[in-house]
Design an enzyme around this catalytic site. Structure first.
Site, short mmCIF file in Angstrom:
data_model
loop_
_atom_site.label_atom_id
_atom_site.label_comp_id
_atom_site.label_asym_id
_atom_site.label_seq_id
_atom_site.Cartn_x
_atom_site.Cartn_y
_atom_site.Cartn_z
CG HIS A 253 -9.97 -6.88 8.97
ND1 HIS A 253 -8.78 -7.07 9.61
CD2 HIS A 253 -9.77 -7.31 7.69
CE1 HIS A 253 -7.91 -7.60 8.76
NE2 HIS A 253 -8.48 -7.74 7.60
CD GLU B 99 -1.96 -2.30 1.47
OE1 GLU B 99 -0.79 -2.64 1.80
OE2 GLU B 99 -2.91 -3.09 1.48
#
Ligand SMILES: Cc1ncc(C[n+]2csc(CCOP(=O)(O)OP(=O)(O)O)c2C)c(N)n1
Ligand SMILES: Cc1ncc(C[n+]2csc(CCOP(=O)(O)OP(=O)(O)O)c2C)c(N)n1
Ligand SMILES: [Mg+2]
Ligand SMILES: [Mg+2]
Lengths: 329, 355, 329, 355
Positions: free
Chosen positions: C129, C60
């Site tokens: 998450h 990322e």
């Protein structure tokens, strides 16, 4: 009591804790051979050797994660991040790992980690070296976040942080390193995490602040005393847990509040404090809580622009006068 | 990859047959545990994301056979098999998948976050690469404290493209830490093949920029995995030499239980499962060498079936975490101004419309 | 008007913008061959080919930084971060780079970049998450942050974001992807960045929300209408810039406000909104602004705990009743 | 490292003497610019952090001699020399260091954040490693748009330990991007030696995990640097082959102007400056070969002295940015609800106690 600098208080405490507990170790860039970018770790490599004072490569994500893993096995790393701006490359390890591990694994393992780092910035350090991100960490359950404003608190909170079994973000300020204050010798005191302190009593208005802005608030309080304005200063000391009762008790007494922080205005620390006060002391407020914070720009380098974009004593005085408008003497 | 039979035939002579049978039992247990886990997911007994070890049984059992109780293991989210092969009974593992108080993480972690302090199983982590620096840190602690043991940093092939992996390699070698970078190379990170993700698809060579030794091994051959791990483990422990093990296996299903695996050619998947089934191949091998017979194999199947069913029964019968325990384990060291059980109860009541 | 899902609105818009401008390209993990983890990019690789729809390795920081650099040379990358939790490994590129480059270099270069990512989480996705970090980005000058609540706004804001020359954080929600709404065809409308919308008129109380919580607020408003409570819903749509005038105008009308967001309570988005309201509508408020947000825990996996830790329609109703206490009918 | 004289002697014959003289002029200009910058810092004309290129002149001039106008350059914060050697006049550069409106970044960036769109000097960045993915992205754009040119990702030796560097290497090679990873290896990241920071201290080998070619070069030899850059640049442009160049030079002073450099042995520093002075050595070389004479050298010294003085004068005479422009360039595309000049003026007045 001896008067020492904030820097000295930190340096002393690190040395004392290294001496006290063999599981304590320091880790970070330039803390050893270089003696610390801001000299907080000066002399400690010489005194404790390279096993206890560890110079790292420029790999914040790697060594912060390493420190978390080492803490899980019982070490008590105290990591220095040169300035808070650089923690962005390691923030996944702090927020997605350190802060979650104890809870997410049902309490089976602890992460006794301290991350020390200076936040804010007064010089012309420009856009990427002048930021405050303590609000980001204060937002995260599982972390503890402290930000001392005096040498006394610096020592007491650092001791508490190192002896605490949770990950603690220990927020410092470049501009405070050379400030002085009384610190008792031969006294193993700690300052409790999660507890604010009324640093100065007052009756007209409460100023809520932390770190460098508490120093500003104390000066302003002194200055305004001459004008007959009595300012109470609540020093948060901890941003997480946040000591709401102390803040509220003060505002219920003074009925007016100004919150000051060095970070950006919107979504910064002052928002949480103002929102809390209006919620819990609504009926006591004689004026809206005013917030004083940094201008919302990537900090410009040019000297005057740079200075004008961080809150000043003037900014605080202006806000105090505003909340006092209409108050009968 | 050498054929399982070739590499194992000669080696088998020197093996303790009980060990071999135990490996088979473990692999079969993982196989069946995961198959039933998949069923339980479909029945909504399990929520969130759920990743299975189907096809990776030999990789896991081979690794665990090489480790000692001193060692520590950090894994990614695809870790059911690891914690079981490390010695944690299937019951509390299934209970964790069910989100029960009796689960290995008290129901707070779920499928991706299993943990067992006693066996040094230091957790499953779900941020790709996040576990790698942690494992290096555990190795750092071992060295610091002068303790025996090594640390395993398990990860997938796709994980070898993230920065944390490389920073970890550098620190591990720079400071000579006893850590094994254990790459489960199942060929894919979700739908991304190794070749799409890595400019160096020979993952065992990824230590080259760090002076770290690497090897590739057939991850469907339990003995090959065990032997390589033993060898590199010893070097790591005795010489502080970290190593990379690129363990090639075949992912039987999609990335997670809910992935329909549409990006892989069905014929590729079918033939892969046929050729690279570590459990069936090992059964055949043991059978060929008269180490086990049909009855034994049948008995194992029954035993495993029963154990997994008991795990499910245990999980089913276990209590959910209590609402008042919402904030338990928020902090290890209590401090003022943190929420407690009364807060939890009030907040939950509001949330559920009971206040 | 055709009724389509939020997912479809996003998918259509991406396709249309790819077709419109050859400098637009999509980039992210699993957006091509896999068709998107949540199928937002479904079919686009097939239609536009691998030059325009780029599958990335799990890196990322690398590919977000790459997108920033590509934007500086005139491309208009639309990056998907699979969920906002994973942006922590790339946040340095967003905050220390993308958000600063235009200002810090005196306006010489632009960063026309969009980062799309779902925030929050309703399932049992567990601690790493299920988080919301849009408040972090909203805090940063130089970024624009939008968070649509309907298919109509999703389309209009995504168009606006892609055509905007600044870095835009485009916040989605997993739980909204399957929700439906009217979206005009053959209408190249945009929804302006920085402008909130009163999604429902009301007189008794203002609810301020964004993204999924606006959907919750709309349901609650409907439900409470039956009880004779008239709820006005202000959908922020943009968190930065924040449309304070629209919020304040509404509160000045209703005199009461509840702010709801899915993030953690302390230092979350609700703090800024509540602080703003008490500051700018102090004399109009008949009750403290109440904040509804997530419980401050690393989200536990267990089903019931997980559900109870995110704000619900019940939580909002409770808060509305509280601020209405003592109001004469 | 081969001696400057050895590698250059034969090559010199084939060189255009005007080029050689120009390189010398450029190096001398950077030298003098940095010396005066240091003075200006002490006089508090410059604030913040300030890092000098003293000792790295040949590295910079050699690189720039190899580039074409199509190319782009991204650097770290130690970049004064790069922007000047790329063709930006010293005046606006010094003005930026002074924080003036006429500075290359309008006074908003300062020493660490110089920028010049016209010459494709894409900025100095101060988060270690942050510029590297940006440079790879620029190369991505060139390839995407089918444009000629390559991108230089300049960085220091210490930067090769951070994750962003490795992720960038992978992406550059995976996607065959025209980028040159230009490592200025001055032996130290602040006080940390290369050996303390990197398990592989031969930095040119750090492409090995990514199938990226690397070379080490003497960074005090302007011609060697230029030639290597030309060669690798051509390969990058024509074949999409990224490369690493490990350019070894000697840091004359501390890390930044305020670093007293206590961690390096004074004798090591003294002899390093003696041996590895690229400017003096190049002067001697040109003189030995009768390419320049004493008068010419003296004239250059005077010219450079004057140019730098003029830059300082320009900076001194330039206006500060106006307070009302505080929010200018906050956004490229204006949207509602953002602050404007009136807000700036009011806020500054409050801040300064004028309201
Ligand atoms: C930083 C980060 N990015 C993306 C994801 C989403 N994600 C979860 S698993 C996965 C693939 C990992 O592949 P690999 O490392 O090969 O492991 P495998 O699943 O094959 O075992 C991705 C992209 C994540 N969890 N974390
Ligand atoms: C992420 C990050 N960590 C730490 C720093 C502080 N820092 C600034 S320069 C520097 C040393 C860099 O060394 P090197 O890459 O060798 O470049 P040099 O200064 O020698 O040119 C460090 C640690 C930073 N700016 N960013
Ligand atoms: Mg994989
Ligand atoms: Mg260096």
């Amino acid at each position: 009591m001896p008067v020492i600098t904030y820097r000295q208080a930190l340096n002393d405490t690190l040395g004392e804790e290294l001496a006290r507990d063999p599981n304590v170790l320091l880790m970070g860039e330039e803390i050893g051979v270089f003696q610390g970018s801001y000299r907080i770790t000066e002399g400690l490599l010489q005194e404790f050797g390279p096993k206890r004072v560890v110079d790292t490569p420029i790999a914040e994500e790697g060594f912060v994660g390493l420190a978390v893993g080492a803490a899980m096995l019982g070490l008590r790393p105290v990591v220095e991040i040169m300035t808070i701006n650089f923690i962005l490359v390691a923030i996944d390890q702090v927020v997605n790992h350190a802060s979650k591990i104890h809870y997410m694994f049902g309490g089976q393992v602890r992460v006794p980690l301290v991350i020390r780092t200076p936040s804010g910035g007064t010089g012309q350090l420009a856009a990427t070296h002048s930021q405050s991100f303590e609000n980001w960490f204060a937002y995260c359950p599982g972390l503890k976040v402290v930000a001392p404003s005096t040498p006394y608190d610096a020592k007491g909170l650092l001791r508490a942080a190192i002896r605490d079994d949770d990950p603690v973000m220990f927020i410092e300020s470049l501009a405070l390193y050379d400030t002085k204050g009384e610190v008792p010798e031969d006294d193993d005191y700690t300052v409790p995490i999660g507890v604010a302190e009324v640093k100065r009593q007052g009756t007209d208005v409460t100023v809520v602040s932390y770190s460098r802005m508490t120093a500003v608030a104390m000066q302003v309080a002194q200055r305004l005393e001459g004008e007959g304005i009595s300012v109470e200063v609540v020093d948060l000391r901890s941003l997480r847990p946040l000591d709401r009762p102390t803040i509220i008790a003060s505002v219920k007494k003074t009925n007016r509040a100004v919150v000051i922080a060095e970070d950006w205005y919107s979504y910064g620390v002052t928002a949480e404090i103002a929102a809390t006060i209006q919620d819990e002391a609504f009926d006591y407020l004689d004026a809206p809580v005013r917030r004083v914070a940094g201008l919302e720009v990537p900090l410009p380098y040019a000297k005057e622009l740079s200075a004008a974009s961080k809150p000043s004593a003037n900014s605080l005085i202006y806000a105090i006068r505003k909340v006092l408008e209409g108050k009968k003497k | 990859m050498a054929k399982v039979e070739d590499t194992q035939r000669s080696a088998l002579e020197r093996e303790n047959p009980d060990d071999l049978r135990h490996y088979y039992y473990q692999m079969l247990l993982l196989r069946r545990f995961e198959e039933r886990t998949s069923e339980m997911y479909v029945k909504a007994k399990i929520g969130g994301y759920c990743h299975l070890n189907l096809g990776e049984e030999a990789t896991i059992v081979g690794l665990m056979a090489a480790l000692t109780p001193d060692d520590y293991i950090f894994t990614n989210y695809r870790e059911h098999g690891y914690i079981i092969a490390r010695g944690v009974p299937p019951g509390p593992v299934m209970a964790e998948l069910f989100g029960k108080e009796t689960g290995v993480s008290g129901g707070r972690g779920g499928s991706m976050h299993l943990f067992d302090a006693k066996t040094h199983f230091m957790g499953g982590y779900a941020i790709v690469g996040g576990q790698v620096p942690l494992a290096v840190g555990a190795a750092y602690a071992l060295k610091y404290q002068g303790k025996p043991g090594v640390v395993v940093a398990q990860m997938g092939d796709g994980t070898t493209n993230i920065g944390a992996f490389y920073e970890s390699l550098n620190l591990a070698k720079l400071w000579n830490l006893p850590v094994l970078f254990f790459i489960v190379n199942n060929g894919y990170g979700m739908g991304t093949s190794v070749e799409m993700g890595s400019s160096e698809p020979d993952l065992w060579k990824k230590g080259a920029s760090f002076r770290i030794h690497g090897e590739r091994i057939d991850g469907t051959d339990v003995l090959a995995v065990r032997d390589a791990c033993r060898r590199l483990r010893a070097r790591a422990e005795q010489e502080g030499e970290p190593a990379i093990l690129d363990v090639v296996s075949f992912r039987f299903r999609g990335h997670s239980v809910i992935d329909a695996d549409r990006y892989r050619d069905p014929e590729f998947v079918r033939s892969g499962r046929e050729k690279h089934d570590p459990v069936r191949n090992f059964a055949a091998l043991l059978h060929d060498h008269d180490i086990v017979d049909d009855d034994w194999l049948k008995a194992m199947t029954d035993r495993v079936e029963k154990e997994v069913q008991e795990a499910i029964d245990f999980a089913n019968a276990s209590p959910d975490p209590r609402f008042e325990d919402m904030y338990v384990n928020m902090y290890a060291t209590p401090v003022p101004n943190i929420p407690g059980p009364e807060d939890a109860i009030r907040e939950v009541k509001i949330n559920r419309g009971e206040l």
